[in-house]
Design an enzyme around this catalytic site. Structure first.
Site, PDB file in Angstrom:
ATOM      1  N   ARG A  66      -3.774  -0.222   4.692  1.00 31.07           N
ATOM      2  CA  ARG A  66      -3.245  -0.510   3.069  1.00 31.07           C
ATOM      3  C   ARG A  66      -2.981  -1.394   2.358  1.00 31.07           C
ATOM      4  O   ARG A  66      -3.222  -1.246   1.125  1.00 31.07           O
ATOM      5  CB  ARG A  66      -1.088  -0.234   3.331  1.00 31.07           C
ATOM      6  CG  ARG A  66      -0.674  -0.121   1.813  1.00 31.07           C
ATOM      7  CD  ARG A  66       1.161  -0.072   2.347  1.00 31.07           C
ATOM      8  NE  ARG A  66       1.696  -0.020   1.213  1.00 31.07           N
ATOM      9  CZ  ARG A  66       2.226  -1.210   0.809  1.00 31.07           C
ATOM     10  NH1 ARG A  66       2.284  -2.491   0.919  1.00 31.07           N
ATOM     11  NH2 ARG A  66       3.142  -0.459  -0.590  1.00 31.07           N
ATOM     12  N   HIS A  70      -4.622  -1.379  -1.566  1.00 29.23           N
ATOM     13  CA  HIS A  70      -4.417  -2.715  -2.314  1.00 29.23           C
ATOM     14  C   HIS A  70      -5.018  -3.398  -3.381  1.00 29.23           C
ATOM     15  O   HIS A  70      -4.902  -4.058  -4.170  1.00 29.23           O
ATOM     16  CB  HIS A  70      -2.861  -2.736  -1.775  1.00 29.23           C
ATOM     17  CG  HIS A  70      -1.771  -1.702  -1.977  1.00 29.23           C
ATOM     18  ND1 HIS A  70      -0.669  -2.581  -2.627  1.00 29.23           N
ATOM     19  CD2 HIS A  70      -1.811  -0.512  -1.481  1.00 29.23           C
ATOM     20  CE1 HIS A  70       0.393  -0.917  -1.914  1.00 29.23           C
ATOM     21  NE2 HIS A  70      -0.383  -0.126  -2.196  1.00 29.23           N
ATOM     22  N   ASP A  71      -5.730  -4.277  -2.044  1.00 28.45           N
ATOM     23  CA  ASP A  71      -7.023  -4.630  -2.756  1.00 28.45           C
ATOM     24  C   ASP A  71      -8.590  -3.703  -3.397  1.00 28.45           C
ATOM     25  O   ASP A  71      -8.706  -5.153  -4.353  1.00 28.45           O
ATOM     26  CB  ASP A  71      -7.902  -5.803  -1.349  1.00 28.45           C
ATOM     27  CG  ASP A  71      -8.763  -6.774  -1.832  1.00 28.45           C
ATOM     28  OD1 ASP A  71      -8.837  -7.266  -3.179  1.00 28.45           O
ATOM     29  OD2 ASP A  71      -9.838  -6.627  -1.010  1.00 28.45           O
ATOM     30  N   VAL A  74      -7.464  -3.251  -7.474  1.00 32.14           N
ATOM     31  CA  VAL A  74      -6.575  -4.449  -7.982  1.00 32.14           C
ATOM     32  C   VAL A  74      -8.382  -5.516  -7.959  1.00 32.14           C
ATOM     33  O   VAL A  74      -8.781  -5.700  -7.104  1.00 32.14           O
ATOM     34  CB  VAL A  74      -5.968  -4.932  -7.682  1.00 32.14           C
ATOM     35  CG1 VAL A  74      -5.448  -5.734  -9.000  1.00 32.14           C
ATOM     36  CG2 VAL A  74      -4.979  -3.861  -7.833  1.00 32.14           C
ATOM     37  N   ASN A  98       3.534  -4.051  -4.311  1.00 35.01           N
ATOM     38  CA  ASN A  98       3.277  -5.047  -2.867  1.00 35.01           C
ATOM     39  C   ASN A  98       4.335  -6.350  -2.123  1.00 35.01           C
ATOM     40  O   ASN A  98       5.197  -6.319  -1.267  1.00 35.01           O
ATOM     41  CB  ASN A  98       2.386  -6.416  -2.974  1.00 35.01           C
ATOM     42  CG  ASN A  98       0.733  -5.302  -3.515  1.00 35.01           C
ATOM     43  OD1 ASN A  98       0.843  -4.321  -2.655  1.00 35.01           O
ATOM     44  ND2 ASN A  98      -0.097  -6.152  -4.084  1.00 35.01           N
ATOM     45  N   PRO A 167      -1.339   3.819  -7.614  1.00 32.68           N
ATOM     46  CA  PRO A 167      -0.557   4.559  -7.234  1.00 32.68           C
ATOM     47  C   PRO A 167       1.342   4.658  -6.984  1.00 32.68           C
ATOM     48  O   PRO A 167       1.026   4.312  -6.167  1.00 32.68           O
ATOM     49  CB  PRO A 167      -1.179   6.013  -7.032  1.00 32.68           C
ATOM     50  CG  PRO A 167      -1.954   5.035  -6.580  1.00 32.68           C
ATOM     51  CD  PRO A 167      -2.005   3.820  -6.896  1.00 32.68           C
ATOM     52  N   HIS A 197      -1.556   8.268   5.461  1.00 37.52           N
ATOM     53  CA  HIS A 197      -0.719   8.590   5.699  1.00 37.52           C
ATOM     54  C   HIS A 197      -0.127   8.802   7.018  1.00 37.52           C
ATOM     55  O   HIS A 197       0.799   9.254   7.484  1.00 37.52           O
ATOM     56  CB  HIS A 197       0.506   9.153   4.369  1.00 37.52           C
ATOM     57  CG  HIS A 197       0.751   8.097   2.955  1.00 37.52           C
ATOM     58  ND1 HIS A 197       1.020   8.309   2.267  1.00 37.52           N
ATOM     59  CD2 HIS A 197       0.499   6.943   3.226  1.00 37.52           C
ATOM     60  CE1 HIS A 197       1.226   7.423   1.541  1.00 37.52           C
ATOM     61  NE2 HIS A 197       0.700   6.515   1.851  1.00 37.52           N
ATOM     62  N   THR A 198      -1.449   9.808   7.619  1.00 35.20           N
ATOM     63  CA  THR A 198      -0.724   9.756   9.048  1.00 35.20           C
ATOM     64  C   THR A 198      -0.544   9.062   9.950  1.00 35.20           C
ATOM     65  O   THR A 198       0.258   9.536  11.087  1.00 35.20           O
ATOM     66  CB  THR A 198      -2.425  10.834  10.247  1.00 35.20           C
ATOM     67  OG1 THR A 198      -1.501  11.198  10.543  1.00 35.20           O
ATOM     68  CG2 THR A 198      -3.611   9.249   9.684  1.00 35.20           C
ATOM     69  N   ASP A 244       4.038  10.370   8.688  1.00 36.79           N
ATOM     70  CA  ASP A 244       3.621  11.507   9.032  1.00 36.79           C
ATOM     71  C   ASP A 244       4.591  11.791  10.746  1.00 36.79           C
ATOM     72  O   ASP A 244       4.943  10.733  11.612  1.00 36.79           O
ATOM     73  CB  ASP A 244       2.457  11.845  10.010  1.00 36.79           C
ATOM     74  CG  ASP A 244       1.844  12.512  11.046  1.00 36.79           C
ATOM     75  OD1 ASP A 244       2.537  13.482  10.859  1.00 36.79           O
ATOM     76  OD2 ASP A 244       1.272  12.366  11.199  1.00 36.79           O
ATOM     77  N   THR A 247       3.323  12.952  14.427  1.00 40.76           N
ATOM     78  CA  THR A 247       2.546  11.514  14.926  1.00 40.76           C
ATOM     79  C   THR A 247       2.038  10.379  14.344  1.00 40.76           C
ATOM     80  O   THR A 247       1.277  10.783  14.132  1.00 40.76           O
ATOM     81  CB  THR A 247       1.031  12.409  15.387  1.00 40.76           C
ATOM     82  OG1 THR A 247       0.406  13.088  14.276  1.00 40.76           O
ATOM     83  CG2 THR A 247       0.984  13.901  16.566  1.00 40.76           C
TER      84      THR A 247
END
Length: 324
Positions: A66, A70-71, A74, A98, A167, A197-198, A244, A247
């Site tokens: 993440r 996020h780097d 931007v 953040n 987003p 997002h797993t 998730d 798992t």
């Protein structure tokens, strides 16, 4: 990954074309062998430190991934997110996406210290962050891929851009497609990258509106989340739930199977399978793990090329948290 605040504007088309041209030129200067002569032990040093951190806390793998996302969204992949606030400088870490959620800065600092010990002021924080994201994925069972290297570190950061371009978790599909498109990423890139997002967790603050307001959520799943995320804010705001449900600590394609069962944790997750243009791709990834792994790896390389600094641009920071 998609846990942020607001989308940006399209901007002037000619300016966008010029910026895209600059990005393509810069990314063309990246090379997988960039440190082969100057710091041959760089990749092994990063991998060892990252693997140890993820083995110690599996959630850290998602946090480092993440952090990279996020780097890159931007100012491009320039390690701007790592710059700490000072009395005269405000960076990106207190931006809404953040604030109270960014993690892994200490791990990157530790990796940087180990790399500096073997190759002084040679490997950029931007490259360390990009490689650390890949090594985190591998440590949790995900695909490996070759990372182009040679990024330089920024000397600036942008609080306003962080608030604008990441987003938010309540994004609709059109918002997501537009947001990723503005960064030069395709719809396939967007759906594949969402598969990050797993792994990882999200706070009640980010999924409360979904579990109490969305109709496209499995009732039993919503009820299980409501037990620890009360409808009345700010009660339970910081309570975490796995992105998730199947798992949570394995990098696999279960995220997409969850969407087929209306068990996407965030509103933005379920938007990928909600009768829209990305339904077919979600179906493919849910049944074809190899295709997901291949597309995810390609999308990570594409994302890692956004707005990179190369050559004489920027600097190689001695400390990832501050400019030289």
């Amino acid at each position: 990954m998609i846990m942020a605040f607001s989308t940006g504007s399209v901007g002037h088309p000619i300016a966008a074309i010029l910026l895209l041209g600059l990005a393509v030129t810069a990314s063309a200067q990246l090379s997988a062998t960039f440190y082969d002569a100057s710091c041959p032990s760089a990749l092994a040093t990063i991998k060892s430190a990252v693997t140890a951190a993820v083995n110690n806390e599996p959630r850290m793998g998602a946090s480092l991934l993440r952090l990279h996302f996020h780097d890159c969204f931007v100012q491009g992949c320039d390690a701007s997110v790592l710059l700490n606030d000072t009395a005269s400088f405000t960076g990106e870490q207190t931006a809404f996406p953040n604030r109270n959620s960014i993690r892994g800065l200490n791990v990157i600092d530790n990796v940087k210290a180990q790399v500096e010990a073997v190759c002084a002021q040679t490997v950029s924080c931007a490259d360390i962050l990009t490689v650390a994201a890949r090594d985190s994925i591998v440590a949790l069972g995900g695909p490996s891929y070759t990372v182009p290297l040679g990024r330089r570190d920024s000397t600036t950061a942008s609080l306003s851009e962080a608030n604008r371009d990441l987003p938010p978790p309540n994004s609709d599909l059109a918002d997501l497609v537009g947001n990723f498109s503005r960064k030069g990423l395709s719809v396939t890139d967007m759906v594949a990258l969402s598969g990050a997002h797993t792994i990882g967790q999200a706070a009640c603050l980010n999924f409360r509106s979904r579990i109490y307001g969305d109709s496209n959520i499995a009732p039993a799943y919503a009820a299980s989340l409501q037990a620890n995320c009360p409808q009345s804010a700010p009660n339970g705001d910081g309570t975490l739930a796995p992105l998730d449900v199947s798992t949570p600590n394995s990098f696999d394609n279960a995220y997409y199977s969850n969407l087929l069962s209306q068990q996407g944790l965030l509103h933005s997750d379920q938007q990928l399978f909600n009768g829209g243009s990305t339904d077919a791709l979600v179906n493919t990834y849910s049944s074809n793990a190899a295709q997901f792994s291949s597309d995810f790896a390609a999308a990570m390389v594409n994302m890692g090329n956004i707005g990179v600094l190369t050559g004489a641009q920027g600097e190689i920071r001695l400390n990832c948290g501050k400019v030289n």
